[in-house]
Design a protein around this motif. Structure first.
Motif, PDB file in Angstrom:
ATOM      1  N   GLY A 126       0.448  39.825  17.731  1.00  0.00           N
ATOM      2  CA  GLY A 126       0.574  39.592  16.413  1.00  0.00           C
ATOM      3  C   GLY A 126      -0.694  39.250  15.700  1.00  0.00           C
ATOM      4  N   ALA A 127      -2.029  39.515  16.536  1.00  0.00           N
ATOM      5  CA  ALA A 127      -3.090  39.254  15.933  1.00  0.00           C
ATOM      6  C   ALA A 127      -3.799  40.591  15.576  1.00  0.00           C
ATOM      7  N   GLY A 128      -2.909  41.551  15.428  1.00  0.00           N
ATOM      8  CA  GLY A 128      -3.385  42.883  15.416  1.00  0.00           C
ATOM      9  C   GLY A 128      -4.754  43.290  14.406  1.00  0.00           C
ATOM     10  N   ALA A 129      -4.582  42.707  13.372  1.00  0.00           N
ATOM     11  CA  ALA A 129      -5.810  42.872  12.395  1.00  0.00           C
ATOM     12  C   ALA A 129      -7.133  42.224  12.990  1.00  0.00           C
ATOM     13  N   LEU A 130      -7.082  40.982  13.555  1.00  0.00           N
ATOM     14  CA  LEU A 130      -8.291  40.418  14.168  1.00  0.00           C
ATOM     15  C   LEU A 130      -8.861  41.137  15.135  1.00  0.00           C
ATOM     16  N   LEU A 131      -7.945  41.678  16.021  1.00  0.00           N
ATOM     17  CA  LEU A 131      -8.320  42.227  17.419  1.00  0.00           C
ATOM     18  C   LEU A 131      -9.023  43.715  17.066  1.00  0.00           C
ATOM     19  N   SER A 132      -8.689  44.186  16.013  1.00  0.00           N
ATOM     20  CA  SER A 132      -9.028  45.452  15.404  1.00  0.00           C
ATOM     21  C   SER A 132     -10.757  45.407  15.373  1.00  0.00           C
ATOM     22  N   ARG A 133     -10.996  44.304  14.826  1.00  0.00           N
ATOM     23  CA  ARG A 133     -12.505  44.048  14.671  1.00  0.00           C
ATOM     24  C   ARG A 133     -13.265  44.177  15.928  1.00  0.00           C
ATOM     25  N   ALA A 134     -12.665  44.075  16.897  1.00  0.00           N
ATOM     26  CA  ALA A 134     -13.598  44.043  18.026  1.00  0.00           C
ATOM     27  C   ALA A 134     -13.386  45.453  18.779  1.00  0.00           C
ATOM     28  N   ILE A 135     -12.868  46.492  18.114  1.00  0.00           N
ATOM     29  CA  ILE A 135     -13.112  47.757  18.585  1.00  0.00           C
ATOM     30  C   ILE A 135     -14.045  48.444  17.573  1.00  0.00           C
ATOM     31  N   VAL A 136     -14.903  48.988  18.495  1.00  0.00           N
ATOM     32  CA  VAL A 136     -16.151  49.799  17.648  1.00  0.00           C
ATOM     33  C   VAL A 136     -16.293  51.191  17.829  1.00  0.00           C
ATOM     34  N   ARG A 137     -15.403  51.662  18.997  1.00  0.00           N
ATOM     35  CA  ARG A 137     -15.111  53.118  18.905  1.00  0.00           C
ATOM     36  C   ARG A 137     -13.885  53.534  19.361  1.00  0.00           C
ATOM     37  N   VAL A 138     -13.391  54.680  18.658  1.00  0.00           N
ATOM     38  CA  VAL A 138     -11.682  55.009  19.229  1.00  0.00           C
ATOM     39  C   VAL A 138     -11.814  56.629  19.376  1.00  0.00           C
ATOM     40  N   GLU A 139     -11.210  56.987  20.121  1.00  0.00           N
ATOM     41  CA  GLU A 139     -11.144  58.365  20.750  1.00  0.00           C
ATOM     42  C   GLU A 139      -9.995  58.566  21.507  1.00  0.00           C
ATOM     43  N   VAL A 140      -9.084  59.806  20.839  1.00  0.00           N
ATOM     44  CA  VAL A 140      -7.655  60.085  21.532  1.00  0.00           C
ATOM     45  C   VAL A 140      -8.320  61.105  22.623  1.00  0.00           C
ATOM     46  N   ILE A 141      -8.179  60.814  23.970  1.00  0.00           N
ATOM     47  CA  ILE A 141      -8.345  61.716  24.944  1.00  0.00           C
ATOM     48  C   ILE A 141      -7.097  62.456  25.664  1.00  0.00           C
ATOM     49  N   ALA A 142      -5.745  61.915  25.297  1.00  0.00           N
ATOM     50  CA  ALA A 142      -4.634  62.864  26.002  1.00  0.00           C
ATOM     51  C   ALA A 142      -3.479  62.533  25.251  1.00  0.00           C
ATOM     52  N   TYR A 143      -2.545  63.344  25.424  1.00  0.00           N
ATOM     53  CA  TYR A 143      -0.957  63.168  24.788  1.00  0.00           C
ATOM     54  C   TYR A 143      -1.224  62.917  23.242  1.00  0.00           C
ATOM     55  N   ASP A 144      -1.935  63.539  22.631  1.00  0.00           N
ATOM     56  CA  ASP A 144      -2.138  63.294  21.149  1.00  0.00           C
ATOM     57  C   ASP A 144      -0.726  63.467  20.537  1.00  0.00           C
ATOM     58  N   ASP A 145       0.138  64.417  21.022  1.00  0.00           N
ATOM     59  CA  ASP A 145       1.508  64.659  20.596  1.00  0.00           C
ATOM     60  C   ASP A 145       2.418  63.441  20.457  1.00  0.00           C
ATOM     61  N   LEU A 146       2.095  62.432  21.203  1.00  0.00           N
ATOM     62  CA  LEU A 146       2.882  61.142  21.426  1.00  0.00           C
ATOM     63  C   LEU A 146       2.540  60.172  19.964  1.00  0.00           C
ATOM     64  N   GLY A 147       1.489  60.600  19.318  1.00  0.00           N
ATOM     65  CA  GLY A 147       1.544  59.890  18.055  1.00  0.00           C
ATOM     66  C   GLY A 147       1.000  58.223  18.540  1.00  0.00           C
ATOM     67  N   PRO A 148       1.513  57.270  18.194  1.00  0.00           N
ATOM     68  CA  PRO A 148       0.997  56.011  18.344  1.00  0.00           C
ATOM     69  C   PRO A 148       1.078  55.690  19.591  1.00  0.00           C
ATOM     70  N   GLU A 149       1.511  56.737  20.525  1.00  0.00           N
ATOM     71  CA  GLU A 149       1.459  56.300  22.069  1.00  0.00           C
ATOM     72  C   GLU A 149       0.549  57.297  22.800  1.00  0.00           C
ATOM     73  N   ALA A 150      -0.329  57.883  22.095  1.00  0.00           N
ATOM     74  CA  ALA A 150      -1.301  58.777  22.877  1.00  0.00           C
ATOM     75  C   ALA A 150      -2.277  57.734  23.680  1.00  0.00           C
ATOM     76  N   VAL A 151      -2.895  58.521  24.592  1.00  0.00           N
ATOM     77  CA  VAL A 151      -3.961  57.630  25.262  1.00  0.00           C
ATOM     78  C   VAL A 151      -5.265  57.697  24.739  1.00  0.00           C
ATOM     79  N   MET A 152      -5.918  56.993  24.613  1.00  0.00           N
ATOM     80  CA  MET A 152      -7.095  56.640  23.775  1.00  0.00           C
ATOM     81  C   MET A 152      -8.277  55.815  24.755  1.00  0.00           C
ATOM     82  N   ARG A 153      -9.474  56.416  24.479  1.00  0.00           N
ATOM     83  CA  ARG A 153     -10.569  55.590  25.004  1.00  0.00           C
ATOM     84  C   ARG A 153     -11.212  54.767  23.891  1.00  0.00           C
ATOM     85  N   LEU A 154     -11.357  53.538  24.172  1.00  0.00           N
ATOM     86  CA  LEU A 154     -11.877  52.169  23.077  1.00  0.00           C
ATOM     87  C   LEU A 154     -13.180  51.826  23.746  1.00  0.00           C
ATOM     88  N   GLU A 155     -14.250  51.507  22.695  1.00  0.00           N
ATOM     89  CA  GLU A 155     -15.427  50.899  23.047  1.00  0.00           C
ATOM     90  C   GLU A 155     -15.141  49.775  22.307  1.00  0.00           C
TER      91      GLU A 155
END
Lengths: 185, 281
Positions: A126-155
């Motif tokens: 439930g602290a999703g807004a705050l936690l998003s600030r610590a994410i500096v890079r986002v890349e979907v790397i697999a299963y992008d057909d799953l929408g919000p359930e795709a596999v992503m690589r985050l920095e």
């Protein structure tokens, strides 16, 4: 005070962690939740490769909200980990070293964490807004057909977590309840 | 007879869902601030501080408070002297939901064919709509974007009448204990007692619309709320389950007459991101 920890994890780093430690994680983490876990364990059963080399990596159980214009990601807090429990021992056996989520794990997962020397971190649900600030890079790397359930690589940079389960059987949820419980059921 | 356009209902529904997802109500913020004062665990206080910081950031930057923007639950109160024009009411609510989740960059979390394909419907519809026809010529729309983690912990018990008040307390406290950190405590618990199985659960959900911490107008229910909250907070689960004395921000009870053979009790869990908004047309 929270300690800083650089990812990827190693067996040596994990040995130093104890339930209740507050940490700021920096480095690469991989996002996977329900449907992605189903596919990844199916891939392992078939002998097909996983979307990333899982050895020593940390998986974050999360499905973000869409990124508004000008942002890398929307809200990005943890989801309940127990739904991944039936898939987790298989991934731990394959070398997974860390997991980030919320909520208790099954006895099987806790045993597997001790056996394969892996840790479970809690992030604040439930602290999703705050936690998003610590994410500096986002890349979907697999299963992008799953929408919000795709596999992503985050920095991530200084992503705040607390150690829930360490490799010695320590469990923050158990400890916390023991310390503050005044009711017998 | 008053005419209300379905377009107006769509617009209002969209606005309420976006606002609910970005801004916690003052009642919830106040309950969280109070909890931060009362929590004895230092870790628990830090968690509550983070939750408050997150709420302020979300409101300021127009981001969802939580990535789980929920099932779109809508309670409608429709005056019997209202005539809806320009389309049907259910369609109007779903159009509002569709627009809110698209334009507000909210996560679409609804899957169709729940026990087979589980494919995402793409726009967070259909909403779960509960309509009550009441006297008058107004329409009240209450929205409750309901996260999956907390909802999953819900429990229904068909108790024996002999179980009585103690049986109800035991059932609710055990449900909270079993849920542990999963539903993102500190919680607001909706408890429905009496009626039938579905009536009890609907009351438990409806109780979540009440301003957080406002006692039930029924004296007996209000007393039960206090007693439940005391026992739940003695479980030690604490904010996010890291240990502490604030596991429930509030317990809201609703009750209804029941069958001579029955004592249904339903518990609906609401996480600390208690998003609810309402407006009257």
């Amino acid at each position: 005070m929270a300690k800083r920890l650089l990812l990827p994890l190693t067996e040596e780093k994990v040995k130093e962690l104890k339930a209740g430690d507050e940490l700021l994680l920096s480095g690469t983490i991989y996002v996977a939740r329900d449907a992605a876990h189903r596919r990844m364990t199916a891939a392992l059963e078939e002998g097909s490769p996983l979307p990333f080399d899982i050895r020593d990596q940390t998986v974050y159980y999360m499905g973000p909200s869409p990124a508004p214009p000008g942002r890398k990601i929307g809200a990005a807090g943890p989801t309940t980990s127990s739904r991944m429990d039936i898939y987790t021992p298989r991934l731990l056996a394959a070398g997974l070293r860390g997991m980030i989520g919320k909520g208790e794990r099954s006895p099987e997962v806790k045993e597997a964490m001790k056996k394969y020397r892996a840790v479970y971190f809690g992030a604040i649900g439930g602290a999703g807004a705050l936690l998003s600030r610590a994410i500096v890079r986002v890349e979907v790397i697999a299963y992008d057909d799953l929408g919000p359930e795709a596999v992503m690589r985050l920095e991530v940079k200084d992503f705040p977590v607390t150690v829930i389960n360490d490799i010695y059987g320590g469990d923050l949820y158990e400890d916390g309840k023991r310390r503050y419980r005044t009711l017998r059921l | 007879m008053r005419k209300i356009s379905s377009r107006l209902i769509s617009d209002l529904t969209a606005e309420l869902f976006i606002r609910a997802n970005y801004e916690l109500g003052e009642d919830v913020l106040e309950a969280l601030r109070k909890a931060r004062e009362e929590e004895i665990s230092p870790v628990g206080r830090r968690v509550l501080e983070t939750i408050l910081e997150n709420a302020h950031l979300a409101a300021r930057e127009k981001l969802p408070i939580c990535q789980d923007c929920g099932t779109a639950v809508v309670f409608l109160e429709v005056g019997q002297d209202v005539h809806i024009t320009d389309g049907n009411l259910t369609g109007a609510i779903n159009e509002g939901v569709r627009r809110a989740y698209r334009e507000g960059f909210l996560r679409k979390s609804i899957v169709a064919c729940p026990f087979s394909a589980r494919h995402n419907t793409g726009d967070n519809t259909p909403a779960v709509i509960h309509t009550e026809i009441v006297p008058g010529e107004h329409v009240r729309i209450s929205v409750l974007p309901k996260g999956g983690g907390a909802e999953n912990m819900s429990r229904l018990g068909m108790l024996l009448p002999s179980a009585g008040k103690e049986g109800i307390i035991d059932f609710v406290v055990r449900a909270v204990d079993g849920a542990g950190s999963n539903p993102c405590p500190p919680l607001i618990l909706g408890v429905g007692i009496g009626g039938t199985a579905e009536k009890a659960m609907l009351m438990a959900k409806h109780a979540l619309l009440r301003k957080v911490g406002e006692p039930s107008p029924e004296k007996e229910d209000a007393e039960l709320e206090c007693e439940l909250r005391l026992r739940i907070n003695a479980l030690g689960i604490g904010p996010m389950g890291y240990g502490g004395c604030i596991t429930a921000l509030a317990v809201h009870v609703e009750s209804f007459p029941t069958h001579i053979a029955a004592l249904p009790v339903a518990v609906n869990f609401q996480c600390h991101a208690a998003r609810h908004r309402e407006a009257v047309l």
